[in-house]
Design a protein around this motif. Sequence first.
Motif, PDB file in Angstrom:
ATOM      1  N   VAL A 325     -15.239  82.056  41.786  1.00 24.47           N
ATOM      2  CA  VAL A 325     -14.124  81.769  43.158  1.00 24.47           C
ATOM      3  C   VAL A 325     -15.281  80.358  43.684  1.00 24.47           C
ATOM      4  CG1 VAL A 325     -15.746  82.740  44.649  1.00 24.47           C
ATOM      5  CG2 VAL A 325     -13.515  82.782  45.411  1.00 24.47           C
ATOM      6  N   ARG A 326     -15.911  79.726  43.267  1.00 28.40           N
ATOM      7  CA  ARG A 326     -16.039  78.368  43.416  1.00 28.40           C
ATOM      8  C   ARG A 326     -16.668  77.416  42.275  1.00 28.40           C
ATOM      9  NH1 ARG A 326     -15.087  80.075  47.933  1.00 28.40           N
ATOM     10  NH2 ARG A 326     -15.983  80.866  50.011  1.00 28.40           N
ATOM     11  N   ASP A 327     -16.128  77.488  41.661  1.00 23.74           N
ATOM     12  CA  ASP A 327     -15.593  76.867  40.275  1.00 23.74           C
ATOM     13  C   ASP A 327     -16.392  75.842  39.926  1.00 23.74           C
ATOM     14  OD1 ASP A 327     -15.862  76.707  37.260  1.00 23.74           O
ATOM     15  OD2 ASP A 327     -13.915  76.792  37.032  1.00 23.74           O
ATOM     16  N   ALA A 328     -17.010  75.087  39.438  1.00 28.78           N
ATOM     17  CA  ALA A 328     -17.319  73.569  39.331  1.00 28.78           C
ATOM     18  C   ALA A 328     -17.335  72.533  40.391  1.00 28.78           C
ATOM     19  CB  ALA A 328     -16.425  73.325  38.221  1.00 28.78           C
ATOM     20  N   SER A 329     -17.431  72.836  41.891  1.00 27.16           N
ATOM     21  CA  SER A 329     -16.935  72.380  43.152  1.00 27.16           C
ATOM     22  C   SER A 329     -17.973  71.748  43.124  1.00 27.16           C
ATOM     23  CB  SER A 329     -17.192  73.372  44.824  1.00 27.16           C
ATOM     24  OG  SER A 329     -16.015  74.217  44.383  1.00 27.16           O
ATOM     25  N   GLY A 330     -18.075  70.678  43.984  1.00 26.17           N
ATOM     26  CA  GLY A 330     -19.409  70.062  43.884  1.00 26.17           C
ATOM     27  C   GLY A 330     -19.098  68.305  44.584  1.00 26.17           C
ATOM     28  N   TYR A 331     -19.394  67.805  45.114  1.00 30.31           N
ATOM     29  CA  TYR A 331     -19.570  66.569  44.839  1.00 30.31           C
ATOM     30  C   TYR A 331     -19.470  65.003  44.430  1.00 30.31           C
ATOM     31  CZ  TYR A 331     -19.560  67.790  49.792  1.00 30.31           C
ATOM     32  OH  TYR A 331     -19.384  68.109  51.358  1.00 30.31           O
ATOM     33  N   LEU A 332     -19.038  64.207  43.696  1.00 32.25           N
ATOM     34  CA  LEU A 332     -19.482  63.357  42.866  1.00 32.25           C
ATOM     35  C   LEU A 332     -20.555  62.289  42.965  1.00 32.25           C
ATOM     36  CD1 LEU A 332     -16.317  62.810  40.942  1.00 32.25           C
ATOM     37  CD2 LEU A 332     -16.380  60.074  42.464  1.00 32.25           C
ATOM     38  N   GLY A 334     -23.886  60.663  43.887  1.00 30.12           N
ATOM     39  CA  GLY A 334     -23.541  59.677  44.439  1.00 30.12           C
ATOM     40  C   GLY A 334     -23.318  59.924  45.849  1.00 30.12           C
ATOM     41  N   ARG A 335     -22.574  61.067  46.152  1.00 35.76           N
ATOM     42  CA  ARG A 335     -21.808  60.859  47.075  1.00 35.76           C
ATOM     43  C   ARG A 335     -22.487  62.431  47.992  1.00 35.76           C
ATOM     44  NH1 ARG A 335     -14.940  61.439  46.148  1.00 35.76           N
ATOM     45  NH2 ARG A 335     -14.925  59.090  45.668  1.00 35.76           N
ATOM     46  N   ALA A 336     -22.378  62.551  49.267  1.00 31.61           N
ATOM     47  CA  ALA A 336     -23.866  63.143  50.306  1.00 31.61           C
ATOM     48  C   ALA A 336     -22.516  63.684  51.400  1.00 31.61           C
ATOM     49  CB  ALA A 336     -24.468  62.385  50.582  1.00 31.61           C
ATOM     50  N   ARG A 337     -23.491  64.620  50.839  1.00 35.77           N
ATOM     51  CA  ARG A 337     -22.170  65.850  52.380  1.00 35.77           C
ATOM     52  C   ARG A 337     -22.623  65.365  53.608  1.00 35.77           C
ATOM     53  NH1 ARG A 337     -21.018  71.354  52.809  1.00 35.77           N
ATOM     54  NH2 ARG A 337     -21.217  72.584  50.784  1.00 35.77           N
ATOM     55  N   SER A 338     -21.043  65.335  54.914  1.00 36.09           N
ATOM     56  CA  SER A 338     -21.486  64.445  55.611  1.00 36.09           C
ATOM     57  C   SER A 338     -22.125  65.757  56.821  1.00 36.09           C
ATOM     58  CB  SER A 338     -20.151  64.577  56.390  1.00 36.09           C
ATOM     59  OG  SER A 338     -20.080  63.916  58.019  1.00 36.09           O
ATOM     60  N   THR A 339     -22.591  65.068  57.878  1.00 33.35           N
ATOM     61  CA  THR A 339     -22.784  66.204  59.049  1.00 33.35           C
ATOM     62  C   THR A 339     -22.052  66.354  60.278  1.00 33.35           C
ATOM     63  OG1 THR A 339     -23.734  64.265  59.723  1.00 33.35           O
ATOM     64  CG2 THR A 339     -25.465  65.444  58.888  1.00 33.35           C
ATOM     65  N   ARG A 340     -20.923  65.973  60.219  1.00 37.41           N
ATOM     66  CA  ARG A 340     -19.928  66.137  61.199  1.00 37.41           C
ATOM     67  C   ARG A 340     -19.385  67.038  61.080  1.00 37.41           C
ATOM     68  NH1 ARG A 340     -15.061  62.273  61.029  1.00 37.41           N
ATOM     69  NH2 ARG A 340     -14.423  63.577  61.905  1.00 37.41           N
ATOM     70  N   PRO A 341     -18.987  68.040  61.960  1.00 34.06           N
ATOM     71  CA  PRO A 341     -19.050  69.390  61.783  1.00 34.06           C
ATOM     72  C   PRO A 341     -17.600  69.335  61.763  1.00 34.06           C
ATOM     73  CG  PRO A 341     -19.909  68.386  63.874  1.00 34.06           C
ATOM     74  CD  PRO A 341     -19.802  67.840  63.657  1.00 34.06           C
ATOM     75  N   GLY A 342     -16.677  68.263  61.507  1.00 34.62           N
ATOM     76  CA  GLY A 342     -15.353  68.637  60.557  1.00 34.62           C
ATOM     77  C   GLY A 342     -15.877  68.144  59.211  1.00 34.62           C
ATOM     78  N   LEU A 343     -16.834  67.661  58.814  1.00 28.15           N
ATOM     79  CA  LEU A 343     -16.485  67.775  57.074  1.00 28.15           C
ATOM     80  C   LEU A 343     -18.166  67.948  56.821  1.00 28.15           C
ATOM     81  CD1 LEU A 343     -16.693  64.026  57.195  1.00 28.15           C
ATOM     82  CD2 LEU A 343     -14.631  65.867  56.345  1.00 28.15           C
ATOM     83  N   MET A 345     -18.310  71.132  56.057  1.00 29.15           N
ATOM     84  CA  MET A 345     -17.967  71.877  55.819  1.00 29.15           C
ATOM     85  C   MET A 345     -17.845  72.269  54.946  1.00 29.15           C
ATOM     86  SD  MET A 345     -19.683  74.270  56.629  1.00 29.15           S
ATOM     87  CE  MET A 345     -19.317  75.822  56.289  1.00 29.15           C
ATOM     88  N   LEU A 346     -17.052  70.758  53.662  1.00 28.53           N
ATOM     89  CA  LEU A 346     -15.874  70.105  52.783  1.00 28.53           C
ATOM     90  C   LEU A 346     -17.032  70.874  51.536  1.00 28.53           C
ATOM     91  CD1 LEU A 346     -13.542  69.183  53.087  1.00 28.53           C
ATOM     92  CD2 LEU A 346     -14.567  66.783  52.446  1.00 28.53           C
ATOM     93  N   ARG A 347     -16.688  71.661  50.334  1.00 30.47           N
ATOM     94  CA  ARG A 347     -17.233  72.043  49.326  1.00 30.47           C
ATOM     95  C   ARG A 347     -17.608  71.028  48.493  1.00 30.47           C
ATOM     96  NH1 ARG A 347     -18.925  77.561  50.160  1.00 30.47           N
ATOM     97  NH2 ARG A 347     -17.275  78.362  51.780  1.00 30.47           N
ATOM     98  N   THR A 348     -16.575  70.226  48.737  1.00 32.69           N
ATOM     99  CA  THR A 348     -15.404  69.213  47.039  1.00 32.69           C
ATOM    100  C   THR A 348     -15.735  68.052  47.929  1.00 32.69           C
ATOM    101  OG1 THR A 348     -15.004  71.300  46.078  1.00 32.69           O
ATOM    102  CG2 THR A 348     -13.619  69.344  45.525  1.00 32.69           C
ATOM    103  N   ASP A 349     -16.015  66.775  47.221  1.00 31.90           N
ATOM    104  CA  ASP A 349     -15.898  65.247  47.693  1.00 31.90           C
ATOM    105  C   ASP A 349     -15.145  65.139  45.953  1.00 31.90           C
ATOM    106  OD1 ASP A 349     -15.329  63.135  48.269  1.00 31.90           O
ATOM    107  OD2 ASP A 349     -17.161  62.982  49.804  1.00 31.90           O
ATOM    108  N   LEU A 350     -14.023  64.635  45.696  1.00 32.24           N
ATOM    109  CA  LEU A 350     -13.656  64.168  44.462  1.00 32.24           C
ATOM    110  C   LEU A 350     -12.354  63.843  44.514  1.00 32.24           C
ATOM    111  CD1 LEU A 350     -12.887  67.041  43.192  1.00 32.24           C
ATOM    112  CD2 LEU A 350     -15.783  66.695  41.871  1.00 32.24           C
TER     113      LEU A 350
END
Length: 419
Positions: A325-332, A334-343, A345-350
């Motif tokens: 159900v969370r297949d190969a999600s993730g970040y490109l 070099g990209r880091a998870r934001s600490t902003r509440p609105g971002l 929870m983003l499981r994918t950034d690519l």
Amino acid sequence: MEDLLSKRRERAAAAWALREELVLIGSGPVIGVPGGADQTYPFLAHVEYLWLAGHEVADAVLAFDPRDGWTDFIPPVTQAERVWEGRTDAPGTPLHELGGWLAARRGRPVVTLGAAIPGIAGDGIRAAALREQLMHLRRPKDSHELALVRKACEATAQGFRALVQALKAGASERELQVELETAFLRGGADRTGYGTIVGIGSHAGVLHFSPGDRRAQSGDVVLVDAGAEVSRYTADVTRTYRLPGGDDGFFRALHAIVLRVEQNAISRCRPGAEWRDLHLAAAHEIAEGLVSLGLLVGSAESLVERDTHALFFPHGLGHMVGLGVRDASGYLPGRARSTRPGLSMLRTDLPLEPGYLMTVEPGVYFIPALLQDASLRERHRDAVRWDRVDALMEFGGVRIEDDILVTESDPDVLTASIP
Ligand code: GLY
Ligand code: MN
Ligand code: MN
């Protein structure tokens, strides 16, 4: 399948471009239920092993030497397993030969992927790098994977059709789950891809709610999030319904907003589109919708900048789905998870590419744990019509979720037939 497996292995070898290093990929052990009683959890091979080996065998090791290719080491089936479980031999090289294979390559560095392999440590930093490359290869789905996902979506559609028939005042969350999952199995599913969510009334506002004995009454909101799984490939679908009765004006208006946000996001699922931009566009549209409903005040831009929308939409727009159900999600890289509440929870950034399978699942919820939090209320004091929101604390929420295949042309909604 053999051709596809060879292609996957060739692509992995090309992406890793190794010279000296050996790679060992563990399938993982069968895990016993604590306390014994001869019970085990269902065996699910590690996805990295499954994708490259093409089968599910516990305690197996797929080995790769860039100089002479792939060897699938398989543990022997014991007499007890033949008697009690009817197991038969899987194709491969006996596992006891792994020691000799490694001894013949003494001195060369080893990287382990998949599940931990007893007695073999490997280089953790290199493992993270190779895993990242493998995950990226697994993102576009191949024809075998898409065929399984389509079967899973069809079984899921059968389940939701049965659910809609059973959706009547008096039905409990558990009873609705039984109808849905029975039809999944009848429709060809092996199991569910994750714990089915059926939430009636305020339970619809609990993001991962487990069905219980609450019964639907007229006018209740019912949120159902479930997916059938076929050979480890799963769908992930949400629909939100309302039983007839009472004034349905607010539900209709909110459902229409969430549906429009979903449809707009789906139409943006095209090659090159940045998932984070799709998420922010959806957040913007949700903020606009909440302003139009008289629940928020201000411009959508400023509300999203302040993360006010995240009080009502506290998760990401979606994630990759397929082999789990969370297949190969993730970040490109070099990209880091934001600490902003609105971002955060983003499981994918690519950026999206053809063959990616994404869930698109906007939602608006009235979650007391967020909306009654004193510091959040203070921070968003003048952006929220708190008197109106407080009156909706029992409403639950609305989420709509579909599974979208990104293609060279229009996005393909694999779950479009679900009522
Ligand atoms: N079923 C959990 C999710 O939608 O991600
Ligand atoms: Mn879901
Ligand atoms: Mn999902």
